[in-house]
Write a protein that holds these residues in place. Structure first.
Motif, PDB file in Angstrom:
ATOM      1  N   ALA A 192      -1.293  12.889 -20.927  1.00  0.00           N
ATOM      2  CA  ALA A 192      -2.211  13.752 -21.675  1.00  0.00           C
ATOM      3  C   ALA A 192      -3.119  14.526 -20.727  1.00  0.00           C
ATOM      4  O   ALA A 192      -3.421  15.706 -20.957  1.00  0.00           O
ATOM      5  CB  ALA A 192      -3.047  12.908 -22.638  1.00  0.00           C
ATOM      6  N   SER A 193      -3.546  13.884 -19.644  1.00  0.00           N
ATOM      7  CA  SER A 193      -4.448  14.536 -18.681  1.00  0.00           C
ATOM      8  C   SER A 193      -3.744  15.656 -17.928  1.00  0.00           C
ATOM      9  O   SER A 193      -4.292  16.753 -17.753  1.00  0.00           O
ATOM     10  CB  SER A 193      -5.009  13.501 -17.698  1.00  0.00           C
ATOM     11  N   PHE A 194      -2.517  15.389 -17.474  1.00  0.00           N
ATOM     12  CA  PHE A 194      -1.758  16.436 -16.771  1.00  0.00           C
ATOM     13  C   PHE A 194      -1.482  17.623 -17.695  1.00  0.00           C
ATOM     14  O   PHE A 194      -1.537  18.785 -17.273  1.00  0.00           O
ATOM     15  CB  PHE A 194      -0.451  15.875 -16.220  1.00  0.00           C
ATOM     16  N   GLU A 195      -1.206  17.315 -18.956  1.00  0.00           N
ATOM     17  CA  GLU A 195      -0.950  18.386 -19.934  1.00  0.00           C
ATOM     18  C   GLU A 195      -2.211  19.225 -20.171  1.00  0.00           C
ATOM     19  O   GLU A 195      -2.137  20.454 -20.286  1.00  0.00           O
ATOM     20  CB  GLU A 195      -0.449  17.787 -21.244  1.00  0.00           C
ATOM     21  N   LYS A 196      -3.360  18.569 -20.214  1.00  0.00           N
ATOM     22  CA  LYS A 196      -4.620  19.308 -20.367  1.00  0.00           C
ATOM     23  C   LYS A 196      -4.875  20.209 -19.163  1.00  0.00           C
ATOM     24  O   LYS A 196      -5.351  21.343 -19.297  1.00  0.00           O
ATOM     25  CB  LYS A 196      -5.792  18.329 -20.536  1.00  0.00           C
TER      26      LYS A 196
END
Length: 227
Positions: A202-206
């Motif tokens: 989720a963090s990399f996608e953000k």
């Protein structure tokens, strides 16, 4: 005997008065030298003049601040650290000097001490860049839980858009990344180390939502995919 005492103190007072006058004259002259050196853009003379002013004015001389900035700009990080330390002894809440101290310590590889300086900066300013810098060094020191906890605070803060972070994407190229994307990327890296792949993903996608061309975030996201 009494006359001798009176004479002694009179001599002391006269000497102090003369010394004070001479010192004031020396300070005034040195300030003229400093201004002329600035006009000529002669940094070596500027530094020498400021150092003499520090000696003439004593511990509370404001020229220590200026010397710290000059040393830092010249990448003379041990010197900028020492100068900032001296200023902070008399003015522990000086944010600019805390910043010089923190980045000087980071630049000479004293990461554990730099973390402490960034903690003070972050607590005093609530600036997300200082918080990110703190978390980044905690990550370097393998304090993944500490870095992750710091980033949970950092990501809640408003971003001014004034900062970017430079990442090496190969041996010859670097990429400038918006701070808000760098925060999510670092959070993802911490989550990987903490075995929390859903948060990492989720963090990399953000990070990629903020900056779609973020090379390292793309690679990290791809590495999470099952082989």
């Amino acid at each position: 005997m009494e006359m001798n005492k009176i004479y002694f103190w009179m001599v002391c007072l006269i000497t102090a008065s003369v010394f004070g006058q001479v010192n004031n004259e020396a300070v005034a002259f040195e300030k003229k030298v400093l201004e002329k050196a600035k006009q000529y853009n002669d940094i070596s003379v500027v530094k020498s003049s400021m150092m003499r002013l520090v000696l003439l004015e004593g511990e509370n001389s404001t020229y220590k601040d200026s010397l710290a900035f000059i040393y830092f700009q010249e990448r003379a990080y041990p010197s900028s650290f020492i100068a900032s330390q001296e200023v902070l002894k008399r003015d522990p809440n000086n944010v600019k000097m805390l910043e010089v101290q923190a980045f000087s310590l980071e630049s000479i590889g004293a990461y554990d001490k730099a973390v402490e300086s960034f903690k003070k900066l972050f607590a005093k300013t609530n600036n997300n860049y200082y918080g990110f810098s703190q978390a980044n060094l905690q990550y370097v020191l393998k304090d993944f839980s500490g870095a992750y906890a710091t980033l949970l605070q950092v990501e809640k803060l408003n971003d001014t858009g004034n900062y970017t972070v430079s990442y090496a994407i190969n041996q010859t190229h670097k990429q400038e990344i918006e701070l808000i994307a760098a925060i999510q990327y670092l959070k993802g890296l911490c989550a990987v180390q903490l075995k929390n792949n859903p948060v990492a993903k989720a963090s990399f996608e953000k990070a990629l939502t903020t900056q779609p061309d973020f090379v390292l975030a793309k690679e990290s996201l791809e590495n999470l995919q099952p082989k």
